[in-house]
Design a protein around this motif. Structure first.
Motif, PDB file in Angstrom:
ATOM      1  N   ASP A 137      10.224  30.412  22.070  1.00  0.00           N
ATOM      2  CA  ASP A 137      11.336  31.505  22.251  1.00  0.00           C
ATOM      3  C   ASP A 137      11.902  31.508  23.720  1.00  0.00           C
ATOM      4  N   LEU A 138      10.924  31.303  24.752  1.00  0.00           N
ATOM      5  CA  LEU A 138      11.463  31.429  25.970  1.00  0.00           C
ATOM      6  C   LEU A 138      12.622  30.644  26.588  1.00  0.00           C
ATOM      7  N   THR A 139      12.781  29.570  25.620  1.00  0.00           N
ATOM      8  CA  THR A 139      13.663  28.578  25.899  1.00  0.00           C
ATOM      9  C   THR A 139      15.124  28.958  25.368  1.00  0.00           C
ATOM     10  N   LYS A 140      15.292  30.171  24.918  1.00  0.00           N
ATOM     11  CA  LYS A 140      16.534  30.786  24.324  1.00  0.00           C
ATOM     12  C   LYS A 140      17.495  30.749  25.354  1.00  0.00           C
ATOM     13  N   SER A 141      18.711  30.370  25.182  1.00  0.00           N
ATOM     14  CA  SER A 141      19.760  30.440  26.158  1.00  0.00           C
ATOM     15  C   SER A 141      20.136  31.910  26.389  1.00  0.00           C
ATOM     16  N   GLY A 143       0.964  29.202  37.368  1.00  0.00           N
ATOM     17  CA  GLY A 143       2.050  28.169  37.062  1.00  0.00           C
ATOM     18  C   GLY A 143       1.696  26.673  36.551  1.00  0.00           C
ATOM     19  N   ALA A 144       0.538  26.282  37.087  1.00  0.00           N
ATOM     20  CA  ALA A 144       0.028  25.210  36.439  1.00  0.00           C
ATOM     21  C   ALA A 144      -0.433  25.098  35.277  1.00  0.00           C
ATOM     22  N   ALA A 145      -0.980  26.234  34.862  1.00  0.00           N
ATOM     23  CA  ALA A 145      -1.428  26.466  33.493  1.00  0.00           C
ATOM     24  C   ALA A 145      -0.266  26.758  32.487  1.00  0.00           C
ATOM     25  N   ALA A 146       0.721  27.236  32.753  1.00  0.00           N
ATOM     26  CA  ALA A 146       2.015  27.272  32.263  1.00  0.00           C
ATOM     27  C   ALA A 146       2.866  26.165  31.855  1.00  0.00           C
ATOM     28  N   GLN A 147       2.706  25.437  32.951  1.00  0.00           N
ATOM     29  CA  GLN A 147       3.220  23.986  32.571  1.00  0.00           C
ATOM     30  C   GLN A 147       2.397  23.229  31.874  1.00  0.00           C
ATOM     31  N   LYS A 148       1.227  23.376  31.776  1.00  0.00           N
ATOM     32  CA  LYS A 148       0.487  22.463  30.774  1.00  0.00           C
ATOM     33  C   LYS A 148       0.788  23.053  29.493  1.00  0.00           C
ATOM     34  N   ALA A 149       0.640  24.380  29.230  1.00  0.00           N
ATOM     35  CA  ALA A 149       0.875  24.758  27.782  1.00  0.00           C
ATOM     36  C   ALA A 149       2.288  24.297  27.538  1.00  0.00           C
ATOM     37  N   LEU A 150       3.388  24.332  28.495  1.00  0.00           N
ATOM     38  CA  LEU A 150       4.756  23.815  27.983  1.00  0.00           C
ATOM     39  C   LEU A 150       4.686  22.286  27.707  1.00  0.00           C
ATOM     40  N   LYS A 183      10.712  22.299  27.299  1.00  0.00           N
ATOM     41  CA  LYS A 183      11.256  22.200  28.722  1.00  0.00           C
ATOM     42  C   LYS A 183      11.822  23.709  29.012  1.00  0.00           C
ATOM     43  N   LEU A 184      11.374  24.102  30.215  1.00  0.00           N
ATOM     44  CA  LEU A 184      12.071  25.548  30.424  1.00  0.00           C
ATOM     45  C   LEU A 184      12.314  25.555  31.746  1.00  0.00           C
ATOM     46  N   THR A 185      13.708  26.191  31.903  1.00  0.00           N
ATOM     47  CA  THR A 185      14.173  26.452  33.384  1.00  0.00           C
ATOM     48  C   THR A 185      14.091  27.916  33.715  1.00  0.00           C
ATOM     49  N   PRO A 186      13.062  28.143  34.598  1.00  0.00           N
ATOM     50  CA  PRO A 186      13.122  29.704  34.911  1.00  0.00           C
ATOM     51  C   PRO A 186      14.322  30.061  35.966  1.00  0.00           C
ATOM     52  N   VAL A 187      14.537  31.385  35.867  1.00  0.00           N
ATOM     53  CA  VAL A 187      15.378  32.044  36.959  1.00  0.00           C
ATOM     54  C   VAL A 187      14.838  31.892  38.381  1.00  0.00           C
ATOM     55  N   SER A 188      13.399  32.092  38.353  1.00  0.00           N
ATOM     56  CA  SER A 188      12.720  31.834  39.796  1.00  0.00           C
ATOM     57  C   SER A 188      11.460  31.347  39.571  1.00  0.00           C
ATOM     58  N   LYS A 236      -4.823  26.021  25.407  1.00  0.00           N
ATOM     59  CA  LYS A 236      -5.025  24.718  25.998  1.00  0.00           C
ATOM     60  C   LYS A 236      -5.038  24.770  27.457  1.00  0.00           C
ATOM     61  N   ALA A 237      -4.647  25.867  27.934  1.00  0.00           N
ATOM     62  CA  ALA A 237      -4.765  26.039  29.398  1.00  0.00           C
ATOM     63  C   ALA A 237      -5.089  27.138  29.886  1.00  0.00           C
TER      64      ALA A 237
END
Length: 274
Positions: A151-155, A169-176, A182-187, A231-232
């Motif tokens: 749901d975090l990838t919603k436009s 951040g590394a753990a979040a990327q591992k989960a993704l 693929k998720l592009t955060p605002v920051s 998993k992370a």
């Protein structure tokens, strides 16, 4: 003087001498006991009196629980003071290897701890004292109905992540990656508290942080668990630093963190046991 009087007098003299000897022996024994109790060397070797400042560099997610433990440490050891520098583990590790004076380093991942140990700035093998799991922090009431990592990838959804060099951040990327998302955060934020603050201030709709941060934020955010977080999970290691200005007190603080009392504070904050 009669024979009976002389005999009585002699008996009293012997009895008096015996009593005096007993009193002297008792006084000697009492003196020995007193000196043993007052002699600091009898206990200092096993538990020396601690004093001075203990400087602890710790991952931002440890702020609330370590602050509590710091106060307990100061109370148990009058004359000591625990000062903290909380932040991203990678930034703290770089400061330590760069020569910043500190006694203890508690990182949010073995990878960031390795920056310090590989530089030979740690003492011994770091001890894993807790683990932490990710959770999504949303605005109170979860107005965007976030129910999963996908749901975090919603436009249009403003999502904040920790920088990939930071453990959260590394753990979040591992989960993704595990979910092929693929998720592009605002920051990208430099530590987990900064990511959480964006949601608390309503500058972002959601952030991937730790369970402990969601719990510490109370009603300022709402937490959403997601299965990929299993998993992370991050291990948190702690170590005494090689050039610790106050090594004795630093060791005692690490002992508190890893003790049953320390674990109780940490698990109450939402950390997992190692």
């Amino acid at each position: 003087m009669t024979r009976y009087a002389r005999r009585t007098r002699r008996t009293l003299q012997v009895a008096g001498a015996g009593a005096a000897a007993l009193l002297a022996l008792s006084a000697c024994s009492s003196s020995d006991d007193s000196s043993a109790k007052s002699d600091p060397s009898s206990s200092s070797s096993s538990s020396p009196k601690l004093s001075g400042t203990v400087t602890v560099f710790a991952a931002a997610s440890l702020k609330e629980s370590f602050t509590t433990l710091g106060k307990e440490f100061e109370k148990a050891h009058p004359g000591t003071k625990v000062t903290f520098s909380f932040g991203g583990s990678d930034t703290l590790a770089a400061s330590i290897t760069g020569g910043a004076p500190a006694d203890v380093f508690a990182a949010a991942s073995p990878k960031t701890m390795a920056i310090v140990t590989d530089a030979k700035d740690g003492v011994g093998t770091p001890a894993t004292f807790v683990r932490n799991q990710l959770e999504i922090a949303t605005l109170p009431g979860n107005p965007d109905k976030v129910a999963s990592l996908k749901d975090l990838t919603k436009s249009g959804l403003k999502v904040v992540l920790c920088d990939k060099t930071v453990p959260c951040g590394a753990a979040a990327q591992k989960a993704l990656d595990a979910s092929s998302l693929k998720l592009t955060p605002v920051s990208y934020e430099q530590d987990v508290k900064s990511a959480l603050t964006k949601v608390e201030l309503k500058e972002a709709d959601a952030a991937v942080v730790y369970k402990t941060d969601v719990k510490a934020a109370g009603d300022k955010v709402e937490g959403v668990e997601f299965p990929e977080s299993a998993k992370a999970i991050n291990d948190y290691p702690i170590t005494l630093l090689k050039d610790a200005p106050n090594a004795a007190a630093a060791k005692a603080f690490i002992e508190l963190v890893t003790s049953a009392e320390g674990q109780q504070v940490l698990t109450a904050a939402g950390f997992l046991k190692p």
